[in-house]
Write a protein that holds these residues in place. Structure first.
Motif, PDB file in Angstrom:
ATOM      1  N   MET A  20       0.618  -1.031   0.101  1.00 17.98           N
ATOM      2  CA  MET A  20      -0.127   0.118   0.118  1.00 17.98           C
ATOM      3  C   MET A  20       1.133   1.100   0.310  1.00 17.98           C
ATOM      4  O   MET A  20       1.984   1.451   0.609  1.00 17.98           O
ATOM      5  CB  MET A  20      -0.872   0.221   1.389  1.00 17.98           C
ATOM      6  N   THR A  21       0.776   2.481  -0.783  1.00 19.59           N
ATOM      7  CA  THR A  21       1.321   3.611  -0.630  1.00 19.59           C
ATOM      8  C   THR A  21       0.884   4.932   0.371  1.00 19.59           C
ATOM      9  O   THR A  21      -0.130   4.693   0.499  1.00 19.59           O
ATOM     10  CB  THR A  21       0.712   4.409  -2.090  1.00 19.59           C
ATOM     11  N   CYS A  22       1.942   5.010   1.050  1.00 23.28           N
ATOM     12  CA  CYS A  22       1.769   5.576   2.030  1.00 23.28           C
ATOM     13  C   CYS A  22       2.122   7.380   1.165  1.00 23.28           C
ATOM     14  O   CYS A  22       2.628   8.393   0.418  1.00 23.28           O
ATOM     15  CB  CYS A  22       2.862   6.164   2.923  1.00 23.28           C
ATOM     16  N   THR A  23       0.811   8.129   1.751  1.00 21.42           N
ATOM     17  CA  THR A  23       0.210   8.846   0.547  1.00 21.42           C
ATOM     18  C   THR A  23      -0.324  10.829   2.220  1.00 21.42           C
ATOM     19  O   THR A  23      -0.157  10.165   2.818  1.00 21.42           O
ATOM     20  CB  THR A  23      -1.711   9.076   0.249  1.00 21.42           C
ATOM     21  N   LYS A  24      -0.133  11.548   0.946  1.00 15.53           N
ATOM     22  CA  LYS A  24      -0.834  12.773   1.472  1.00 15.53           C
ATOM     23  C   LYS A  24      -1.140  13.107   2.872  1.00 15.53           C
ATOM     24  O   LYS A  24      -1.107  13.449   4.106  1.00 15.53           O
ATOM     25  CB  LYS A  24      -0.490  14.322   1.260  1.00 15.53           C
ATOM     26  N   THR A  25      -2.301  12.618   3.000  1.00 14.13           N
ATOM     27  CA  THR A  25      -3.379  12.194   3.459  1.00 14.13           C
ATOM     28  C   THR A  25      -2.509  11.417   4.838  1.00 14.13           C
ATOM     29  O   THR A  25      -2.614  11.344   6.133  1.00 14.13           O
ATOM     30  CB  THR A  25      -4.503  11.631   2.951  1.00 14.13           C
ATOM     31  N   THR A  26      -2.184  10.200   4.793  1.00 15.13           N
ATOM     32  CA  THR A  26      -1.952   9.256   5.269  1.00 15.13           C
ATOM     33  C   THR A  26      -0.967   9.797   6.693  1.00 15.13           C
ATOM     34  O   THR A  26      -0.750   9.638   7.557  1.00 15.13           O
ATOM     35  CB  THR A  26      -1.391   7.718   5.236  1.00 15.13           C
ATOM     36  N   ILE A  27       0.178  10.552   6.042  1.00 15.00           N
ATOM     37  CA  ILE A  27       1.795  11.915   6.584  1.00 15.00           C
ATOM     38  C   ILE A  27       0.223  12.010   7.204  1.00 15.00           C
ATOM     39  O   ILE A  27       0.612  12.208   8.769  1.00 15.00           O
ATOM     40  CB  ILE A  27       2.129  12.039   5.429  1.00 15.00           C
ATOM     41  N   THR A  28      -0.353  12.654   7.125  1.00  8.78           N
ATOM     42  CA  THR A  28      -1.270  13.904   7.770  1.00  8.78           C
ATOM     43  C   THR A  28      -1.767  13.644   9.233  1.00  8.78           C
ATOM     44  O   THR A  28      -1.603  13.570  10.404  1.00  8.78           O
ATOM     45  CB  THR A  28      -2.538  15.034   6.830  1.00  8.78           C
ATOM     46  N   GLU A  29      -2.320  12.048   8.935  1.00  9.34           N
ATOM     47  CA  GLU A  29      -3.460  11.470  10.136  1.00  9.34           C
ATOM     48  C   GLU A  29      -2.241  11.077  10.768  1.00  9.34           C
ATOM     49  O   GLU A  29      -2.025  11.367  11.820  1.00  9.34           O
ATOM     50  CB  GLU A  29      -4.069  10.531   9.878  1.00  9.34           C
ATOM     51  N   LYS A  30      -0.803  10.088  10.446  1.00  6.76           N
ATOM     52  CA  LYS A  30      -0.243  10.043  11.713  1.00  6.76           C
ATOM     53  C   LYS A  30       0.993  11.092  11.937  1.00  6.76           C
ATOM     54  O   LYS A  30       0.452  11.050  13.236  1.00  6.76           O
ATOM     55  CB  LYS A  30       1.305   9.575  10.508  1.00  6.76           C
ATOM     56  N   ILE A  31       0.904  12.196  11.703  1.00  2.00           N
ATOM     57  CA  ILE A  31       1.817  13.482  12.152  1.00  2.00           C
ATOM     58  C   ILE A  31       0.615  14.293  13.579  1.00  2.00           C
ATOM     59  O   ILE A  31       1.057  14.417  14.415  1.00  2.00           O
ATOM     60  CB  ILE A  31       2.076  14.489  11.227  1.00  2.00           C
ATOM     61  N   SER A  32      -0.591  14.254  12.482  1.00  2.00           N
ATOM     62  CA  SER A  32      -1.715  14.500  14.149  1.00  2.00           C
ATOM     63  C   SER A  32      -1.959  13.222  15.371  1.00  2.00           C
ATOM     64  O   SER A  32      -1.589  14.400  15.705  1.00  2.00           O
ATOM     65  CB  SER A  32      -2.751  14.192  13.088  1.00  2.00           C
ATOM     66  N   GLU A  33      -1.206  12.150  14.791  1.00  2.00           N
ATOM     67  CA  GLU A  33      -1.259  11.202  16.400  1.00  2.00           C
ATOM     68  C   GLU A  33      -0.413  11.569  16.623  1.00  2.00           C
ATOM     69  O   GLU A  33      -0.274  11.147  18.207  1.00  2.00           O
ATOM     70  CB  GLU A  33      -2.366  10.084  15.423  1.00  2.00           C
ATOM     71  N   LYS A  34       0.859  11.228  16.294  1.00  2.81           N
ATOM     72  CA  LYS A  34       2.635  11.349  16.801  1.00  2.81           C
ATOM     73  C   LYS A  34       2.253  12.726  17.708  1.00  2.81           C
ATOM     74  O   LYS A  34       3.093  12.613  19.033  1.00  2.81           O
ATOM     75  CB  LYS A  34       3.455  11.308  15.855  1.00  2.81           C
ATOM     76  N   ILE A  35       1.753  13.957  17.474  1.00  2.00           N
ATOM     77  CA  ILE A  35       2.432  14.767  18.259  1.00  2.00           C
ATOM     78  C   ILE A  35       1.142  15.605  18.831  1.00  2.00           C
ATOM     79  O   ILE A  35       1.266  16.349  19.125  1.00  2.00           O
ATOM     80  CB  ILE A  35       3.103  16.052  17.224  1.00  2.00           C
ATOM     81  N   GLN A  42      -4.386  21.100  11.826  1.00  2.00           N
ATOM     82  CA  GLN A  42      -2.978  21.295  12.256  1.00  2.00           C
ATOM     83  C   GLN A  42      -2.508  20.632  11.646  1.00  2.00           C
ATOM     84  O   GLN A  42      -0.889  20.800  10.633  1.00  2.00           O
ATOM     85  CB  GLN A  42      -2.984  21.996  13.367  1.00  2.00           C
ATOM     86  N   ALA A  43      -2.027  19.232  11.406  1.00  4.22           N
ATOM     87  CA  ALA A  43      -0.935  18.414  10.885  1.00  4.22           C
ATOM     88  C   ALA A  43      -1.466  18.525   9.443  1.00  4.22           C
ATOM     89  O   ALA A  43      -0.234  18.925   8.621  1.00  4.22           O
ATOM     90  CB  ALA A  43      -1.565  16.918  11.057  1.00  4.22           C
ATOM     91  N   LYS A  44      -2.264  19.275   8.355  1.00  3.49           N
ATOM     92  CA  LYS A  44      -2.447  18.928   7.345  1.00  3.49           C
ATOM     93  C   LYS A  44      -1.255  19.849   6.749  1.00  3.49           C
ATOM     94  O   LYS A  44      -0.835  20.401   5.164  1.00  3.49           O
ATOM     95  CB  LYS A  44      -4.022  19.358   6.981  1.00  3.49           C
ATOM     96  N   ASP A  45      -2.366  21.748   7.820  1.00  2.00           N
ATOM     97  CA  ASP A  45      -1.125  22.321   7.097  1.00  2.00           C
ATOM     98  C   ASP A  45       0.459  22.482   7.325  1.00  2.00           C
ATOM     99  O   ASP A  45       0.984  22.827   6.717  1.00  2.00           O
ATOM    100  CB  ASP A  45      -1.591  23.907   7.862  1.00  2.00           C
ATOM    101  N   THR A  46       0.197  21.831   8.571  1.00  2.35           N
ATOM    102  CA  THR A  46       1.863  21.594   8.376  1.00  2.35           C
ATOM    103  C   THR A  46       2.738  21.112   7.765  1.00  2.35           C
ATOM    104  O   THR A  46       4.040  21.203   6.863  1.00  2.35           O
ATOM    105  CB  THR A  46       2.718  20.790  10.107  1.00  2.35           C
ATOM    106  N   VAL A  47       2.149  19.937   7.102  1.00  2.00           N
ATOM    107  CA  VAL A  47       2.142  19.144   5.302  1.00  2.00           C
ATOM    108  C   VAL A  47       2.970  19.462   4.356  1.00  2.00           C
ATOM    109  O   VAL A  47       3.392  19.638   3.831  1.00  2.00           O
ATOM    110  CB  VAL A  47       1.851  17.225   5.680  1.00  2.00           C
ATOM    111  N   ASP A  48       1.290  20.374   4.071  1.00  2.00           N
ATOM    112  CA  ASP A  48       1.298  21.510   2.977  1.00  2.00           C
ATOM    113  C   ASP A  48       1.760  21.980   3.641  1.00  2.00           C
ATOM    114  O   ASP A  48       3.351  23.052   2.101  1.00  2.00           O
ATOM    115  CB  ASP A  48      -0.233  21.793   2.742  1.00  2.00           C
ATOM    116  N   SER A  49       2.493  23.014   4.039  1.00  2.00           N
ATOM    117  CA  SER A  49       3.454  23.733   4.505  1.00  2.00           C
ATOM    118  C   SER A  49       5.300  23.276   4.135  1.00  2.00           C
ATOM    119  O   SER A  49       6.105  23.988   3.333  1.00  2.00           O
ATOM    120  CB  SER A  49       3.669  24.882   6.076  1.00  2.00           C
ATOM    121  N   LEU A  50       5.149  22.798   4.927  1.00  2.00           N
ATOM    122  CA  LEU A  50       6.818  21.479   4.362  1.00  2.00           C
ATOM    123  C   LEU A  50       7.025  21.316   3.080  1.00  2.00           C
ATOM    124  O   LEU A  50       7.443  21.536   1.988  1.00  2.00           O
ATOM    125  CB  LEU A  50       6.753  20.067   5.418  1.00  2.00           C
ATOM    126  N   LEU A  51       5.621  21.070   2.045  1.00  2.00           N
ATOM    127  CA  LEU A  51       5.775  20.299   0.768  1.00  2.00           C
ATOM    128  C   LEU A  51       5.535  21.313   0.069  1.00  2.00           C
ATOM    129  O   LEU A  51       6.498  21.815  -1.111  1.00  2.00           O
ATOM    130  CB  LEU A  51       4.821  19.825   0.021  1.00  2.00           C
TER     131      LEU A  51
END
Length: 96
Positions: free
Chosen positions: A1-16, A22-31
């Motif tokens: 299975m491919t790790c998508t931007k949504t998956t990364i956002t969800e993992k960041i949201s859970e981890k921090i 907020q996690a989506k904004d962080t990922v979008d800013s980084l990209l």
């Protein structure tokens, strides 16, 4: 299975423990930072992960496969990625 931007956002949201928005904004800013940096011709190096390198390709001779007509293909830039040794080891199961 491919790790998508949504998956990364969800993992960041859970981890921090941030909200999904907020996690989506962080990922979008980084990209966006990465895209603008690469578009300006600069390389990106992330320790322990790897390096994104902008390569400049010169114009070259080509041929239209349908007609056989020779043509000149414009120069362009490409992005390559070279993973760090730490990442390579982890992907290959050699991590501690």
């Amino acid at each position: 299975m491919t790790c998508t931007k949504t998956t990364i956002t969800e993992k960041i949201s859970e981890k921090i423990n941030h909200s999904p928005s907020q996690a989506k904004d962080t990922v979008d800013s980084l990209l966006e930072i990465m895209k603008s940096t690469l578009a300006s011709g600069e390389d990106i190096m992330i320790s322990g992960f790897g390096k994104f390198h902008v390569n400049k390709k010169a114009p070259r001779k080509g041929r239209n496969p349908a007609t056989g007509e020779e043509m000149v293909l414009n120069g362009r830039r490409t992005v390559t990625f070279k993973c760090a040794g730490v990442l390579k080891d982890r992907v290959n199961g050699d991590s501690d």
